[in-house]
Design a protein around this motif. Structure first.
Motif, PDB file in Angstrom:
ATOM      1  N   ARG A 139      17.129  16.354  19.901  1.00 54.14           N
ATOM      2  CA  ARG A 139      17.153  15.071  20.607  1.00 54.14           C
ATOM      3  C   ARG A 139      15.804  14.741  21.244  1.00 54.14           C
ATOM      4  NH1 ARG A 139      23.232  14.002  22.870  1.00 54.14           N
ATOM      5  NH2 ARG A 139      24.306  14.862  21.057  1.00 54.14           N
ATOM      6  N   VAL A 140      14.772  14.978  20.473  1.00 57.87           N
ATOM      7  CA  VAL A 140      13.408  14.647  20.872  1.00 57.87           C
ATOM      8  C   VAL A 140      13.034  13.330  20.205  1.00 57.87           C
ATOM      9  CG1 VAL A 140      10.993  15.348  20.699  1.00 57.87           C
ATOM     10  CG2 VAL A 140      12.749  17.059  21.188  1.00 57.87           C
ATOM     11  N   ARG A 141      12.482  12.407  20.971  1.00 57.18           N
ATOM     12  CA  ARG A 141      12.100  11.103  20.420  1.00 57.18           C
ATOM     13  C   ARG A 141      10.691  11.168  19.852  1.00 57.18           C
ATOM     14  NH1 ARG A 141      15.452   7.153  22.393  1.00 57.18           N
ATOM     15  NH2 ARG A 141      14.731   5.998  20.561  1.00 57.18           N
ATOM     16  N   VAL A 142      10.543  10.753  18.622  1.00 53.29           N
ATOM     17  CA  VAL A 142       9.259  10.809  17.931  1.00 53.29           C
ATOM     18  C   VAL A 142       8.519   9.486  18.098  1.00 53.29           C
ATOM     19  CG1 VAL A 142       8.074  11.158  15.730  1.00 53.29           C
ATOM     20  CG2 VAL A 142      10.170  12.460  16.261  1.00 53.29           C
ATOM     21  N   VAL A 143       7.261   9.578  18.523  1.00 51.41           N
ATOM     22  CA  VAL A 143       6.375   8.418  18.636  1.00 51.41           C
ATOM     23  C   VAL A 143       5.162   8.727  17.762  1.00 51.41           C
ATOM     24  CG1 VAL A 143       5.110   6.895  20.170  1.00 51.41           C
ATOM     25  CG2 VAL A 143       7.158   8.081  21.015  1.00 51.41           C
ATOM     26  N   ALA A 144       5.008   8.001  16.669  1.00 47.30           N
ATOM     27  CA  ALA A 144       3.942   8.288  15.706  1.00 47.30           C
ATOM     28  C   ALA A 144       2.742   7.385  15.939  1.00 47.30           C
ATOM     29  CB  ALA A 144       4.453   8.113  14.279  1.00 47.30           C
ATOM     30  N   ASP A 145       1.610   7.994  16.200  1.00 48.75           N
ATOM     31  CA  ASP A 145       0.328   7.280  16.248  1.00 48.75           C
ATOM     32  C   ASP A 145      -0.184   7.211  14.819  1.00 48.75           C
ATOM     33  OD1 ASP A 145      -2.332   6.559  16.315  1.00 48.75           O
ATOM     34  OD2 ASP A 145      -2.887   7.897  17.955  1.00 48.75           O
ATOM     35  N   GLU A 146      -0.081   6.030  14.210  1.00 52.84           N
ATOM     36  CA  GLU A 146      -0.472   5.854  12.816  1.00 52.84           C
ATOM     37  C   GLU A 146      -1.660   4.905  12.688  1.00 52.84           C
ATOM     38  OE1 GLU A 146       3.629   7.010  10.519  1.00 52.84           O
ATOM     39  OE2 GLU A 146       3.444   4.901  11.115  1.00 52.84           O
ATOM     40  N   ILE A 147      -2.562   4.987  13.659  1.00 51.29           N
ATOM     41  CA  ILE A 147      -3.707   4.084  13.682  1.00 51.29           C
ATOM     42  C   ILE A 147      -4.625   4.275  12.481  1.00 51.29           C
ATOM     43  CG2 ILE A 147      -5.217   5.573  15.066  1.00 51.29           C
ATOM     44  CD1 ILE A 147      -6.090   3.049  16.597  1.00 51.29           C
ATOM     45  N   HIS A 148      -4.699   5.511  11.957  1.00 53.51           N
ATOM     46  CA  HIS A 148      -5.570   5.782  10.810  1.00 53.51           C
ATOM     47  C   HIS A 148      -4.837   5.625   9.482  1.00 53.51           C
ATOM     48  CE1 HIS A 148      -9.244   7.321  12.777  1.00 53.51           C
ATOM     49  NE2 HIS A 148      -8.446   7.823  13.686  1.00 53.51           N
ATOM     50  N   ALA A 149      -3.628   5.074   9.494  1.00 57.51           N
ATOM     51  CA  ALA A 149      -2.827   5.009   8.272  1.00 57.51           C
ATOM     52  C   ALA A 149      -3.540   4.371   7.085  1.00 57.51           C
ATOM     53  CB  ALA A 149      -1.514   4.285   8.561  1.00 57.51           C
ATOM     54  N   PRO A 150      -4.286   3.279   7.245  1.00 57.86           N
ATOM     55  CA  PRO A 150      -4.958   2.705   6.072  1.00 57.86           C
ATOM     56  C   PRO A 150      -6.138   3.527   5.571  1.00 57.86           C
ATOM     57  CG  PRO A 150      -4.642   1.051   7.811  1.00 57.86           C
ATOM     58  CD  PRO A 150      -4.407   2.403   8.425  1.00 57.86           C
ATOM     59  N   GLY A 159      -8.245  -8.242   3.670  1.00 57.11           N
ATOM     60  CA  GLY A 159      -9.344  -7.280   3.677  1.00 57.11           C
ATOM     61  C   GLY A 159      -9.148  -6.068   2.799  1.00 57.11           C
ATOM     62  N   GLY A 160      -8.253  -6.134   1.828  1.00 59.94           N
ATOM     63  CA  GLY A 160      -7.966  -4.962   1.008  1.00 59.94           C
ATOM     64  C   GLY A 160      -9.120  -4.510   0.141  1.00 59.94           C
ATOM     65  N   ALA A 161      -9.829  -5.441  -0.484  1.00 63.31           N
ATOM     66  CA  ALA A 161     -10.950  -5.054  -1.353  1.00 63.31           C
ATOM     67  C   ALA A 161     -12.069  -4.410  -0.546  1.00 63.31           C
ATOM     68  CB  ALA A 161     -11.469  -6.278  -2.110  1.00 63.31           C
ATOM     69  N   TRP A 162     -12.344  -4.969   0.631  1.00 60.97           N
ATOM     70  CA  TRP A 162     -13.356  -4.384   1.508  1.00 60.97           C
ATOM     71  C   TRP A 162     -12.945  -2.966   1.921  1.00 60.97           C
ATOM     72  CZ3 TRP A 162     -13.589  -2.413   6.445  1.00 60.97           C
ATOM     73  CH2 TRP A 162     -14.858  -2.331   7.053  1.00 60.97           C
ATOM     74  N   ARG A 167       0.811  -1.223   0.000  1.00 61.82           N
ATOM     75  CA  ARG A 167       0.000   0.000   0.000  1.00 61.82           C
ATOM     76  C   ARG A 167       0.845   1.274   0.000  1.00 61.82           C
ATOM     77  NH1 ARG A 167      -5.980  -0.051   0.066  1.00 61.82           N
ATOM     78  NH2 ARG A 167      -6.340  -2.261  -0.286  1.00 61.82           N
ATOM     79  N   TRP A 168       1.952   1.248   0.725  1.00 61.74           N
ATOM     80  CA  TRP A 168       2.716   2.482   0.936  1.00 61.74           C
ATOM     81  C   TRP A 168       4.121   2.423   0.365  1.00 61.74           C
ATOM     82  CZ3 TRP A 168       1.364   1.168   6.598  1.00 61.74           C
ATOM     83  CH2 TRP A 168      -0.006   1.355   6.811  1.00 61.74           C
ATOM     84  N   GLY A 169       4.521   1.289  -0.195  1.00 56.03           N
ATOM     85  CA  GLY A 169       5.871   1.165  -0.704  1.00 56.03           C
ATOM     86  C   GLY A 169       6.933   1.178   0.374  1.00 56.03           C
ATOM     87  N   ALA A 180      -9.414   1.079  10.498  1.00 54.76           N
ATOM     88  CA  ALA A 180      -9.756   0.820   9.102  1.00 54.76           C
ATOM     89  C   ALA A 180     -10.767  -0.308   8.945  1.00 54.76           C
ATOM     90  CB  ALA A 180      -8.494   0.509   8.310  1.00 54.76           C
ATOM     91  N   TRP A 181     -10.763  -1.276   9.866  1.00 52.61           N
ATOM     92  CA  TRP A 181     -11.683  -2.413   9.753  1.00 52.61           C
ATOM     93  C   TRP A 181     -12.657  -2.492  10.921  1.00 52.61           C
ATOM     94  CZ3 TRP A 181      -6.758  -2.611   7.702  1.00 52.61           C
ATOM     95  CH2 TRP A 181      -6.667  -2.980   6.362  1.00 52.61           C
TER      96      TRP A 181
END
Length: 391
Positions: A203-214, A290-293, A86-88, A243-244
């Motif tokens: 020197r800040v640590r990044v924490v990414a909430d990517e729950i909505h990525a799809p 579940g990609g087609a759905w 999906r994202w390469g 996403a599902w």
């Protein structure tokens, strides 16, 4: 209004499948928090039937009596395959993942690894309400870096926040919401690379909430934070739950960049005891089959964004809405409607529509509401008419 329905005979729009009567038989918080005369367009649950591959995987597990503790790396392998297709993103390494109960609890555990009590966590406000609740509960300080007028990351504000967060030599983290909730903004590769460079400098640590990525329009591109140059020391927490529509089947994955693998390895083993085995099975099936759905849902959401734009122009022209490519949430600027700082209260009381209250999203939320688009076109149109009647 012209019917803009997407979908195909094999994969009809899941947002058009359930009636209001069917939805009201649900017992989840979306449908039980308010009386039956209220249309609930608030919490992030979708009004869809379960994707057939997910339902089949859960049913087969129950038939086997396969309801014990989770094991193995099938979920991480499914996520890595999905990310590649999906994202390469080809560098999601299964060995740099850890199973966690859900995205917010995974974030909390990572923040415990990279910050201490009274250290700062930077957020881009207005932002997902639990960011404030969870961070403050764990005795960290919130430092806000407001979004700009386009609802995008303001790098000048972010640098100021980083500078403030690390003052006195303290450790700090940046809780990045990507795609952004509540605005739906999908960050570009350039923006994320600039974030990584700033984080490295301070020197800040990044924490990414990517729950909505799809949940990104098929005409747009989601960029995983850990895929951009300079993000090697960061983390991502991902899940198939948004996403599902699997919030009730707990399971998520924490992912570390190459330079953060040692930090993730230090996460206590007991953290992995919280996810549901059935949840892991469900999330794995969603990502794998579940990609087609999902594509049918994404097309339905595009239809609903257009419907909402037109309905607001017709019935509630004072409300400003900027359709976004990510999430199934709409951020409405209602300041011109004269409803005060919390328009959601008026829409609930006088219109019987439940929306998320803008002020709970932090600075920039006053006068706004968050509306959940993931419902049928009929319910969405009815909600706008009720909102207009509340004026």
């Amino acid at each position: 209004m012209e019917d803009l329905a997407h979908g195909s005979p094999d994969h009809p729009n899941p947002l058009r499948r359930l009636t209001l009567e069917q939805l009201r038989r649900r017992t989840s918080v979306k449908w039980r928090a308010y009386p039956e005369d209220v249309l609930p367009l608030w919490v992030a649950e979708m009004d869809v039937p379960l994707a057939e591959p997910v339902a089949r995987a859960i049913t087969e597990a129950v038939e086997r009596g396969d309801t014990g503790y989770p094991a193995g790396t099938a979920y991480a392998e499914a996520l890595a395959s999905f990310a590649s297709e999906r994202w390469g993103w080809e560098t999601l390494a299964v060995e740099r993942t850890r199973l966690v109960p859900d995205v917010m609890l995974g974030i909390v555990e990572i923040l415990k690894l990279v910050t201490g009590p009274d250290d700062a966590v930077v957020v881009n406000c207005p932002v997902y309400t639990p960011f404030y609740q969870f961070v403050e509960h764990m005795r960290r300080r919130i430092v806000e870096a407001p979004l700009d007028a386009r609802l995008r990351i303001d790098l000048t504000a972010l640098e100021d926040a980083f500078r403030q967060a690390v003052a006195g030599g303290r450790r700090a983290a940046y809780l990045l919401c990507s795609p952004h909730n509540p605005t739906g903004t999908v960050h570009t590769a350039g923006e994320l690379a600039a974030v990584a460079a700033l984080a490295d400098r301070y020197r800040v640590r990044v924490v990414a909430d990517e729950i909505h990525a799809p949940v990104v329009s098929r005409t747009a591109r989601f960029v995983p934070y850990l895929s951009v140059p300079g993000a090697e020391g960061g983390f991502s927490v991902m899940s198939a739950s948004k996403a599902w529509n699997l919030a009730g089947l707990k399971a998520a994955l924490a992912v570390a960049g190459p330079a953060a693998a040692g930090d993730l390895a230090a996460m206590p083993p007991e953290v992995g005891h919280g996810p549901s085995h059935l949840g892991v099975i469900a999330h794995t099936a969603a990502l794998r089959d579940g990609g087609a759905w999902l594509d049918a849902v994404l097309d339905g959401l595009d239809d609903n964004r257009r419907l909402l734009t037109e309905a607001l122009v017709t019935h509630l022209p004072g409300a400003r809405y900027r359709p976004a490519d990510g999430t199934y949430l709409a951020w409405l600027d209602c300041r011109a409607l004269g409803l005060g700082d919390d328009p959601a209260a008026a829409f609930l009381d006088r219109g019987r529509v439940a929306l998320s209250s803008g002020p709970t999203f932090g600075t920039g939320g006053a006068g706004h509401v968050r509306l959940n688009l993931a419902t049928s076109p009929e319910l969405l149109a009815e909600a706008v008419r009720r909102m207009a009647d509340a004026l």
